[in-house]
Enzyme design. Sequence first.
Site, mmCIF file in Angstrom:
data_model
loop_
_atom_site.group_PDB
_atom_site.id
_atom_site.type_symbol
_atom_site.label_atom_id
_atom_site.label_comp_id
_atom_site.label_asym_id
_atom_site.label_seq_id
_atom_site.Cartn_x
_atom_site.Cartn_y
_atom_site.Cartn_z
ATOM 1 N N GLN A 30 -16.891 10.107 -37.633
ATOM 2 C CA GLN A 30 -17.572 9.032 -38.367
ATOM 3 C C GLN A 30 -16.997 8.783 -39.764
ATOM 4 O OE1 GLN A 30 -21.732 9.923 -38.069
ATOM 5 N NE2 GLN A 30 -22.161 8.030 -36.989
ATOM 6 N N ARG A 80 -15.417 7.338 -31.156
ATOM 7 C CA ARG A 80 -16.678 7.035 -31.849
ATOM 8 C C ARG A 80 -17.590 8.246 -31.751
ATOM 9 N NH1 ARG A 80 -16.518 1.345 -32.526
ATOM 10 N NH2 ARG A 80 -16.783 1.282 -34.744
ATOM 11 N N SER A 116 -15.716 0.924 -38.285
ATOM 12 C CA SER A 116 -17.079 0.796 -38.809
ATOM 13 C C SER A 116 -17.071 0.423 -40.282
ATOM 14 C CB SER A 116 -17.845 2.107 -38.630
ATOM 15 O OG SER A 116 -18.079 2.331 -37.272
ATOM 16 N N ASP A 160 -13.944 6.581 -39.616
ATOM 17 C CA ASP A 160 -14.061 5.446 -38.691
ATOM 18 C C ASP A 160 -13.809 4.127 -39.440
ATOM 19 O OD1 ASP A 160 -14.866 3.438 -36.985
ATOM 20 O OD2 ASP A 160 -16.610 4.512 -36.231
HETATM 21 P P1 NAD Z 1 -17.368 -4.176 -31.384
HETATM 22 O O1 NAD Z 1 -16.879 -4.684 -32.695
HETATM 23 O O2 NAD Z 1 -16.389 -3.624 -30.418
HETATM 24 O O3 NAD Z 1 -18.204 -5.328 -30.650
HETATM 25 C C1 NAD Z 1 -19.261 -5.989 -31.325
HETATM 26 C C2 NAD Z 1 -20.465 -6.105 -30.413
HETATM 27 O O4 NAD Z 1 -20.243 -7.151 -29.467
HETATM 28 C C3 NAD Z 1 -20.783 -4.854 -29.598
HETATM 29 O O5 NAD Z 1 -22.101 -4.440 -29.906
HETATM 30 C C4 NAD Z 1 -20.668 -5.339 -28.148
HETATM 31 O O6 NAD Z 1 -21.607 -4.716 -27.297
HETATM 32 C C5 NAD Z 1 -20.965 -6.815 -28.318
HETATM 33 N N1 NAD Z 1 -20.584 -7.683 -27.198
HETATM 34 C C6 NAD Z 1 -19.488 -7.644 -26.401
HETATM 35 N N2 NAD Z 1 -19.532 -8.628 -25.483
HETATM 36 C C7 NAD Z 1 -20.686 -9.327 -25.710
HETATM 37 C C8 NAD Z 1 -21.306 -10.439 -25.096
HETATM 38 N N3 NAD Z 1 -20.759 -11.058 -24.042
HETATM 39 N N4 NAD Z 1 -22.504 -10.871 -25.599
HETATM 40 C C9 NAD Z 1 -23.081 -10.252 -26.645
HETATM 41 N N5 NAD Z 1 -22.541 -9.187 -27.260
HETATM 42 C C10 NAD Z 1 -21.367 -8.729 -26.799
HETATM 43 O O7 NAD Z 1 -18.513 -3.090 -31.643
HETATM 44 P P2 NAD Z 1 -18.563 -1.975 -32.759
HETATM 45 O O8 NAD Z 1 -19.227 -2.500 -33.957
HETATM 46 O O9 NAD Z 1 -17.199 -1.391 -32.920
HETATM 47 O O10 NAD Z 1 -19.536 -0.923 -32.107
HETATM 48 C C11 NAD Z 1 -19.307 -0.481 -30.782
HETATM 49 C C12 NAD Z 1 -20.240 0.665 -30.462
HETATM 50 O O11 NAD Z 1 -19.819 1.857 -31.102
HETATM 51 C C13 NAD Z 1 -21.671 0.483 -30.882
HETATM 52 O O12 NAD Z 1 -22.476 1.055 -29.876
HETATM 53 C C14 NAD Z 1 -21.803 1.297 -32.119
HETATM 54 O O13 NAD Z 1 -23.138 1.697 -32.377
HETATM 55 C C15 NAD Z 1 -20.946 2.446 -31.718
HETATM 56 N N6 NAD Z 1 -20.484 3.219 -32.866
HETATM 57 C C16 NAD Z 1 -20.584 4.584 -32.812
HETATM 58 C C17 NAD Z 1 -20.135 5.353 -33.878
HETATM 59 C C18 NAD Z 1 -20.233 6.830 -33.842
HETATM 60 O O14 NAD Z 1 -20.929 7.362 -33.025
HETATM 61 N N7 NAD Z 1 -19.507 7.526 -34.679
HETATM 62 C C19 NAD Z 1 -19.566 4.748 -34.976
HETATM 63 C C20 NAD Z 1 -19.487 3.351 -34.991
HETATM 64 C C21 NAD Z 1 -19.932 2.606 -33.921
#
Ligand code: NAD
Length: 371
Positions: free
Chosen positions: A124, A119, A130, A127
Amino acid sequence: MQIGVPRESAAGETRVAVTPETAKKLVAQGHALLIESGAGVSASAIDEAYVAAGAQIVDRAAALGAELVLKVKSPNAEELGLMKSGAALVGMLNPFDRPGLEALAGAGLTSFALEAAPRTTRAQSMDVLSSQANIAGYKAVMIAADKYQRFFPMLMTAAGTVKAARVVVLGVGVAGLQAIATAKRLGAVIEASDVRPSVKEQVESLGAKFIDVSYDTEEEKEAAQGSGGYAKPMPPSWLERQKVEVAKRVAQADIVITTALIPGRAAPVLVTEEMVKSMKPGSVIVDIAAPAGGNCPLTEAGTTVVKHGVTLVGETNLAALVAADASALYARNVLDFLKLVLPKDGGFQVPMDDDIVAACLMTQGGTVKRS
Ligand code: NAD
């Protein structure tokens, strides 16, 4: 290089790995694009559009028999049987599916799972988690609005006032943020919870309220930081406090969208049967975590059920329900990844000093590369 694009065969899979837009770019780079007839039809990409982009329409065996095969889902046994040993494969191959990866290694494929990309800023544009989660968050709200027998926005009419729908979003990653944004556009009042305190600001910037749960111990604070941007399992003490706060909101909610995931593990239970019983009849839960076991134990993966008067949607491939845009974004992710393995001077390379390539490489030389 010969690049093959078969029609996806998994049930309900409507997406395609190359669209006419990305086909044109690959053809311009000098590649021979072999598209299985009908590969894009469920995503509104007809054979004629691929031909206009310079691709060839071929049968299934020719598409799967190419030197490089681009897919959405991991190939099944029939597809593997048509692929050549030594060929390369790029797709969403599920890095946590060890038997699946062993089958790819056994078939002699050099395979890349795009879900495993780090990530990072550089990754990005490729990804896939996302790009597809964004669509899932949007579609989850669309489905909720369709199943819900009331309005989302507050309305003041000559026949009386209609209250705005109360939406609770649990898990605020990419899907959750899009669910909040979409529900907001429809006029709902939204509250959201996540284990990661860093998302509070994002939730508030979208006009929703963050459900605050304190972090009382060092262990809780450390777990809340997650790793690599992903959530880690939270200590039971924190989850207990979160449950109390979430239960209060769920009891008042009309719509609950759950998206909480922990990579490689079963989804955490956030909405218990007791909470479902506390909801008003006609309320709707869309459990985006359904493919990972669901955030509600009453969710049934792949179907919609009504329990205790509440509609529970367990759709397991929400992105595939927005096939054209899901394919457009996925195909651009694939195209961007290919820049790393298809150098301009031809051939195919696996530059292991590139962190994205190294993370995505699943199988090579008959072995599973992932630890
Ligand atoms: P994900 O699909 O893995 O999970 C969805 C959400 O569920 C996450 O926000 C996680 O914290 C939350 N979660 C897990 N257990 C939980 C609980 N018990 N109660 C409430 N919430 C809970 O997440 P994602 O959409 O793949 O994103 C993961 C991270 O990666 C985020 O911080 C996102 O901003 C980041 N991200 C970064 C980039 C980048 O920098 N290129 C790109 C995409 C996402």
